[in-house]
Every structure is written in structure tokens, then in C-alpha cells.
Design a protein around this motif. Structure first.
Motif, PDB file in Angstrom:
ATOM      1  N   ILE A  29       0.805  -1.196   0.067  1.00  0.00           N
ATOM      2  CA  ILE A  29      -0.056   0.273   0.000  1.00  0.00           C
ATOM      3  C   ILE A  29       0.662   1.193   0.252  1.00  0.00           C
ATOM      4  CG2 ILE A  29      -2.162  -0.833   0.907  1.00  0.00           C
ATOM      5  CD1 ILE A  29      -1.190  -0.154   3.818  1.00  0.00           C
ATOM      6  N   GLY A  30       2.107   1.159   0.033  1.00  0.00           N
ATOM      7  CA  GLY A  30       2.776   2.518   0.038  1.00  0.00           C
ATOM      8  C   GLY A  30       4.391   2.054  -0.116  1.00  0.00           C
ATOM      9  N   GLY A  32       8.124   4.279   0.397  1.00  0.00           N
ATOM     10  CA  GLY A  32       8.895   5.737   0.403  1.00  0.00           C
ATOM     11  C   GLY A  32      10.201   5.457   0.267  1.00  0.00           C
ATOM     12  N   SER A  35      10.981   2.956   3.373  1.00  0.00           N
ATOM     13  CA  SER A  35      10.098   1.820   3.693  1.00  0.00           C
ATOM     14  C   SER A  35       9.279   1.242   2.921  1.00  0.00           C
ATOM     15  CB  SER A  35       9.295   2.232   5.014  1.00  0.00           C
ATOM     16  OG  SER A  35       8.173   3.132   4.704  1.00  0.00           O
ATOM     17  N   VAL A  37       5.294  -0.378   2.727  1.00  0.00           N
ATOM     18  CA  VAL A  37       4.242  -0.642   3.550  1.00  0.00           C
ATOM     19  C   VAL A  37       3.176  -1.675   2.925  1.00  0.00           C
ATOM     20  CG1 VAL A  37       2.261   0.406   4.956  1.00  0.00           C
ATOM     21  CG2 VAL A  37       4.372   1.360   4.674  1.00  0.00           C
ATOM     22  N   ALA A  63      -1.363  -2.606   8.661  1.00  0.00           N
ATOM     23  CA  ALA A  63      -0.462  -2.103   8.165  1.00  0.00           C
ATOM     24  C   ALA A  63       0.946  -2.667   8.577  1.00  0.00           C
ATOM     25  CB  ALA A  63      -0.416  -0.858   8.053  1.00  0.00           C
ATOM     26  N   LYS A  65       4.876  -2.023   8.100  1.00  0.00           N
ATOM     27  CA  LYS A  65       5.839  -1.194   7.653  1.00  0.00           C
ATOM     28  C   LYS A  65       7.187  -1.700   7.642  1.00  0.00           C
ATOM     29  CE  LYS A  65       7.746   3.517   7.906  1.00  0.00           C
ATOM     30  NZ  LYS A  65       7.293   4.974   8.248  1.00  0.00           N
ATOM     31  N   PRO A 110      -2.101  -0.549  13.204  1.00  0.00           N
ATOM     32  CA  PRO A 110      -3.792  -0.843  12.769  1.00  0.00           C
ATOM     33  C   PRO A 110      -3.613  -0.342  11.117  1.00  0.00           C
ATOM     34  CG  PRO A 110      -3.587   0.560  14.887  1.00  0.00           C
ATOM     35  CD  PRO A 110      -2.168   0.604  14.111  1.00  0.00           C
ATOM     36  N   TYR A 111      -4.510  -0.840  10.555  1.00  0.00           N
ATOM     37  CA  TYR A 111      -4.734  -0.488   9.164  1.00  0.00           C
ATOM     38  C   TYR A 111      -5.866   0.763   9.143  1.00  0.00           C
ATOM     39  CZ  TYR A 111      -6.162  -0.520   4.223  1.00  0.00           C
ATOM     40  OH  TYR A 111      -6.401   0.150   2.680  1.00  0.00           O
ATOM     41  N   TYR A 112      -5.657   1.720   8.526  1.00  0.00           N
ATOM     42  CA  TYR A 112      -6.629   3.088   8.418  1.00  0.00           C
ATOM     43  C   TYR A 112      -7.050   3.116   7.240  1.00  0.00           C
ATOM     44  CZ  TYR A 112      -4.706   3.969  13.255  1.00  0.00           C
ATOM     45  OH  TYR A 112      -4.049   4.007  14.548  1.00  0.00           O
ATOM     46  N   HIS A 114      -8.125   4.847   4.137  1.00  0.00           N
ATOM     47  CA  HIS A 114      -7.962   6.373   3.851  1.00  0.00           C
ATOM     48  C   HIS A 114      -8.126   6.297   2.265  1.00  0.00           C
ATOM     49  CE1 HIS A 114      -4.124   4.850   3.501  1.00  0.00           C
ATOM     50  NE2 HIS A 114      -3.814   5.949   2.709  1.00  0.00           N
ATOM     51  N   THR A 156       0.504  12.671   2.408  1.00  0.00           N
ATOM     52  CA  THR A 156       1.096  11.405   2.439  1.00  0.00           C
ATOM     53  C   THR A 156       1.242  10.961   3.876  1.00  0.00           C
ATOM     54  OG1 THR A 156       3.243  11.535   1.744  1.00  0.00           O
ATOM     55  CG2 THR A 156       1.614  11.128   0.088  1.00  0.00           C
ATOM     56  N   ASN A 157       1.510  11.656   4.780  1.00  0.00           N
ATOM     57  CA  ASN A 157       1.882  11.429   6.137  1.00  0.00           C
ATOM     58  C   ASN A 157       0.668  11.464   7.021  1.00  0.00           C
ATOM     59  OD1 ASN A 157       4.194  10.314   5.446  1.00  0.00           O
ATOM     60  ND2 ASN A 157       5.280  12.149   6.029  1.00  0.00           N
ATOM     61  N   LEU A 159      -3.291  10.597   7.205  1.00  0.00           N
ATOM     62  CA  LEU A 159      -4.052   9.448   6.448  1.00  0.00           C
ATOM     63  C   LEU A 159      -5.714   9.976   6.806  1.00  0.00           C
ATOM     64  CD1 LEU A 159      -2.438   6.073   7.223  1.00  0.00           C
ATOM     65  CD2 LEU A 159      -2.001   7.613   5.500  1.00  0.00           C
ATOM     66  N   ASP A 171       4.202   8.129  10.052  1.00  0.00           N
ATOM     67  CA  ASP A 171       5.607   8.354   9.689  1.00  0.00           C
ATOM     68  C   ASP A 171       6.262   9.398  10.496  1.00  0.00           C
ATOM     69  OD1 ASP A 171       7.878   8.184   8.030  1.00  0.00           O
ATOM     70  OD2 ASP A 171       6.904   9.078   6.316  1.00  0.00           O
TER      71      ASP A 171
END
Ligand code: ADP
Ligand code: MG
Length: 453
Positions: A29-30, A32, A35, A37, A63, A65, A110-112, A114, A156-157, A159, A171
Motif C-alpha cells: 500500500i505504500g 517511500g 520503507s 508498507v 499495516a 511497515k 492498525p490499518y486505516y 483512507h 501522504t503522512n 491518512l 511516519d
């Protein structure tokens, strides 16, 4: 899933042998600089009851990371430590668990669910903007009350879920403690937070990787805490992460205090000022609000600090920037450039309306950013992100009437709240960090009245 992501997931299962016992990876899902995610299913449901009642996160998912092994151990330690210290506030991502094998570290959050900023910043009604800013400032009020500077406030930081009107700050990879932080000098912060209790301590593991959930059996756990600080992360093999892995760590650990993301840096960061404070985050909040109001993202584009200062000159006028420089004992001169001298007479409101009107006159939809030409002359103008292709031309002229209509509607909507909204913006863009409002002060702005119980 694309095979490249499948490969990555497979690799992660191999890197952390115990991972598959607890989590089933579902998607990436991400990604950077430091990292990747992943979204994962919490197989044993062990995180649910403790954490999730307080959060708007999705109960079944977490999530993961994965922090790149190229990050220095100090950087990893810093991020996890700050997440740990901040654990328990519902506007900051919770740290549920940390897994480590050799030099690979995975933080479990936790998975948020968004929405990406670029999918809503143009259409979010003013009430939504209000909720976004409210949630973000609540998070910062808390973070700052601990003397912590996030340093990387940007969409992006943070959500945000537009349907729920809820947001969570993530983040802390660049975050740091403000050195001379003093609650009294800092001005008003929410004192209620000073002794906040961690109602959801992160799950700690011992050498056998079994879960220890009580707060007082921390010794021998993956994370060792002394006086509320993580002092070391010893893994299953007893290697102390904070002391470096592998043994002779040669990577540089010093971080320039200009860390952050281009376009979101406060003038004192661009001017490489030594004593930076939590107020640098407030400037970044202003940049986000400016994106909402002008319906442009990203709003600043320059790659280096000097050009970024010129971008600020184009809005605030070089005299304002010169005054700001003198606050930090610096001179500021611009040579050979036609450059805006004074600030707009009515401040940022003029600037925002100028942009909106230009957009309307051009009959374009605002997926444009402001580009500033700095070679020989300086004027702000609109440049399309890509040159306009013939097929797109047709669409634009058809839609120009709609753009005009939308602008009018938007202006009317903002108008009802516009005084407070632009006051908030000006407060964030105060050049003097000492005079710039704190998150706590911004939350008192009448713009938020409708959200108060
Ligand atoms: P980096 O340090 O690489 O920027 P972040 O912590 O900012 O890592 O996470 C990168 C991206 O992953 C975020 O922008 C977001 O899209 C996604 N993400 C991170 N944490 C979560 C979470 N708890 N729930 C849902 N998505 C997340
Ligand atoms: Mg990030």
C-alpha cells in the motif's frame, strides 16, 4: 497482484520467519524512501480488542511497515521510540507490534482505510476541509505537547478518511525532539496531554517470540523500555539493534536538520536555521490548507532551498522574506531578477483568488501546479503538468463553463467561513516562528466552532 509485488511479499515472509504465523500479507500500500508498507490480515485477531475500540481502523487488518535495512539503526530506533512514546492518542497511528529478524525490522500498525489526498483535495466541501484541519491540528497539538517535531507534515503522512471525517498522523521517520523544548516558553499547549496514559501499550515479545502484554515484564522483550524510552531492541539472537548491525556500522548517522519534504519546508528550515521548533510543522499545515483553498497540489515545486525561497518571494514579496531572514541574522538579496517586492495588500486571500480566477479564465480544471520561472525574471504562472494533448483540448473547452460555475460555487461556499479560514492560513504562514501560532492556538480559531460540542 502483479508478480513484482508477489515476489516482494514472498521475500518478506522469508526475511522474517515468524511473520507468516501472525499475518497474511494481502497487498502493498505504500512505498517511500525508507520503507515499504503492506496491508495484512491479522490472523490471530490478537490486536483487535485492545486497540481497535478507540480507532476508526479496520479491525481485521494491519499495516506492516517494513523499514529498509539501508536505514541506520538510529533512524529505526528513533521512529519506533517516538511511535512508542506517542502511543495511545487516537489521532496518531498506534504501534501494535514490532517484529525483527537480523537487520530487518517491521512495525505493525492498525490499518486505516483512507483516501489519497489527490483524489479529494479539489472536491472536498469546506466542512470536510475543516474536519481535515481539525484532525491534523489535534494530532499535532498532542505531538507538540511532548516536545516532538514531526518534520514531515504533508498529505501522504496524514491518512484521512473523507467519509468518516477522521484522520491519523503517520511516519515519524524524520521526527525529532526539540532540543530546548520548554512547555512554558513554547506558549500554550494542551496541558491535559502532559501525563497522558498509554491505554494500549504495544505488544512486546520475549526471546521465544511469545507475546508479553503486561507493562512490567519488559525485560528480555524485543523492545526494552527505561523511563518511558525504548533503550534497546534486542532481537531473537540477542543483537542490540541500537548499537548497530552489522557490527562495524559505518553509515553516517548525522541527519541534517533540514530534513523534510520539498514544498513543505518553513522559511527557517530553508534558511538552515539552527534552532528549529515545533512551529516548522505549523508552516507545513499552512501549505496543505493553501492546497485546499487554491485547489492546487503540489503547490510548490522547487528542488532546492534557494529556489524555494524565490517561490515564497513570489507570494509574499522579497521584502517580507528579507525581513524574515534578518530575524535569523541573515541577509537576503536577489540580483537580476524581476521579483515581487511587497506582499499582497490583503495577504494570501488575494493570492488564492487570483489563482482561482486565472484557472476560471483559462477554462481549465485545476490539476495544475504553480511553476516559478527563475531565469532572468520571476512571475508566477500556471503550467500544465503535461503539455496539453489535442484530445484533452476538446475536453477543456467543453468543461470551461462548468469550471466557471464550480469556481463561483466554491467561492460562495468558502465565503461564509472565509474570514476565519484565511485568518487560519495567515497564522500558519507567519514568518516569525515565535509569533506563528501553535496547534493549540489554531484550534481555538472560530473556523472550527461548528465542530466543537
Ligand atoms: P515512509 O516513511 O516510507 O514514507 P509511511 O509511514 O509514510 O512510510 O507510509 C507510507 C504510506 O503507506 C502512507 O502514505 C500510506 O499510504 C500507507 N500507510 C502507512 N501506514 C498506514 C496505515 N497504518 N494504514 C493504512 N495505510 C498506511
Ligand atoms: Mg511517509
Amino acid at each position: 497482484l502483479p508478480s513484482s509485488i508477489k515476489d516482494e511479499i514472498h521475500q518478506l515472509y522469508q526475511d522474517i520467519p515468524n511473520l507468516s504465523n501472525d499475518y497474511e500479507l494481502i497487498d502493498k500500500i505504500g512505498e517511500g524512501t525508507f520503507s515499504s508498507v503492506y496491508k495484512a490480515r491479522d490472523k490471530k485477531d490478537k490486536l483487535t480488542s485492545k486497540y481497535y475500540s478507540h480507532f476508526w481502523s479496520d479491525k481485521k487488518y494491519v499495516a506492516l511497515k517494513k523499514i529498509y535495512v539501508t536505514s541506520s539503526p538510529q533512524r529505526i530506533y528513533n521512529e519506533l521510540n517516538l511511535l512508542y512514546v506517542l502511543n495511545g492518542h487516537n489521532k496518531v497511528a498506534a504501534l501494535c507490534d514490532v517484529m525483527r529478524f537480523r537487520d530487518q525490522v517491521v512495525a505493525v500498525l492498525p490499518y486505516y482505510p483512507h483516501e489519497e489526498f489527490r483524489n479529494f483535495y479539489r472536491d472536498l466541501p469546506i466542512k470536510g476541509i475543516k474536519m481535515y484541519m481539525w484532525e491534523l491540528l489535534q494530532a499535532l497539538n498532542f505531538v507538540h505537547s511532548k516536545g516532538i517535531i514531526h518534520r514531515d507534515i504533508k498529505p501522504t503522512n496524514f491518512l484521512f478518511n473523507p467519509d468518516l471525517g477522521k484522520g491519523v498522523l503517520v511516519d515519524f521517520g524524520l521526527a525529532e525532539t526539540q532540543l530546548d523544548y520548554d512547555l512554558d516558553l513554547q506558549g500554550r499547549v494542551n496541558k491535559d496531554y502532559r501525563n497522558h496514559e498509554q491505554f494500549c501499550p504495544c505488544i512486546l515479545r520475549d526471546e521465544q517470540n511469545s507475546v508479553i502484554q503486561t507493562n512490567n515484564s519488559r525485560n528480555g522483550s524485543l523492545v526494552t523500555i527505561q523511563n518511558g524510552k525504548v533503550v534497546h531492541l534486542n532481537n531473537v539472537n540477542g543483537v542490540d539493534l541500537t548499537k548497530g548491525y552489522p557490527k562495524n556500522e559505518t553509515r553516517r548517522i548525522k541527519r541534517a536538520n533540514r530534513a523534510g519534504t520539498r514544498g513543505f519546508r518553513a522559511p527557517e528550515v530553508l534558511m538552515k536555521c539552527g534552532s528549529q521548533t515545533t512551529k516548522i510543522d505549523i508552516w507545513s499545515v499552512g501549505v496543505i490548507l493553501l492546497s485546499f483553498l487554491s485547489r492546487r497540489f503540489p503547490i510548490f515545486q522547487s528542488l532546492d532551498d534557494t529556489d524555494s525561497l524565490l517561490e515564497l518571494c513570489a507570494i509574499f514579496g522579497w521584502k517580507t522574506i528579507r525581513k524574515c531572514a534578518s530575524l535569523h541574522g541573515l541577509g537576503f538579496t536577489v540580483n537580476g531578477l524581476k521579483i515581487k517586492e511587497e506582499n499582497y495588500p490583503n495577504g494570501l486571500k488575494d493570492f488564492v483568488y487570483e489563482l482561482l480566477e486565472k484557472e476560471c479564465a483559462a477554462g481549465t480544471f485545476p490539476d495544475y501546479s504553480i511553476a516559478f520561472e527563475t531565469h532572468g525574471y520571476l512571475e508566477h504562472e500556471l503550467h500544465g503538468r503535461n503539455s496539453i494533448e489535442p484530445q484533452v483540448m476538446g475536453r477543456i473547452s467543453n468543461e470551461s463553463a462548468r469550471a466557471a460555475y464550480e469556481l463561483k460555487r466554491y467561492q460562495e461556499e468558502v465565503w461564509s467561513d472565509h474570514y476565519w479560514c484565511f485568518q487560519l492560513l495567515e497564522q500558519c504562514f507567519e514568518m516569525d516562528p515565535q509569533k506563528r501560532s501553535s496547534a493549540y492556538e489554531l484550534l481555538q480559531n472560530a473556523f472550527f466552532n461548528e465542530l466543537r460540542e
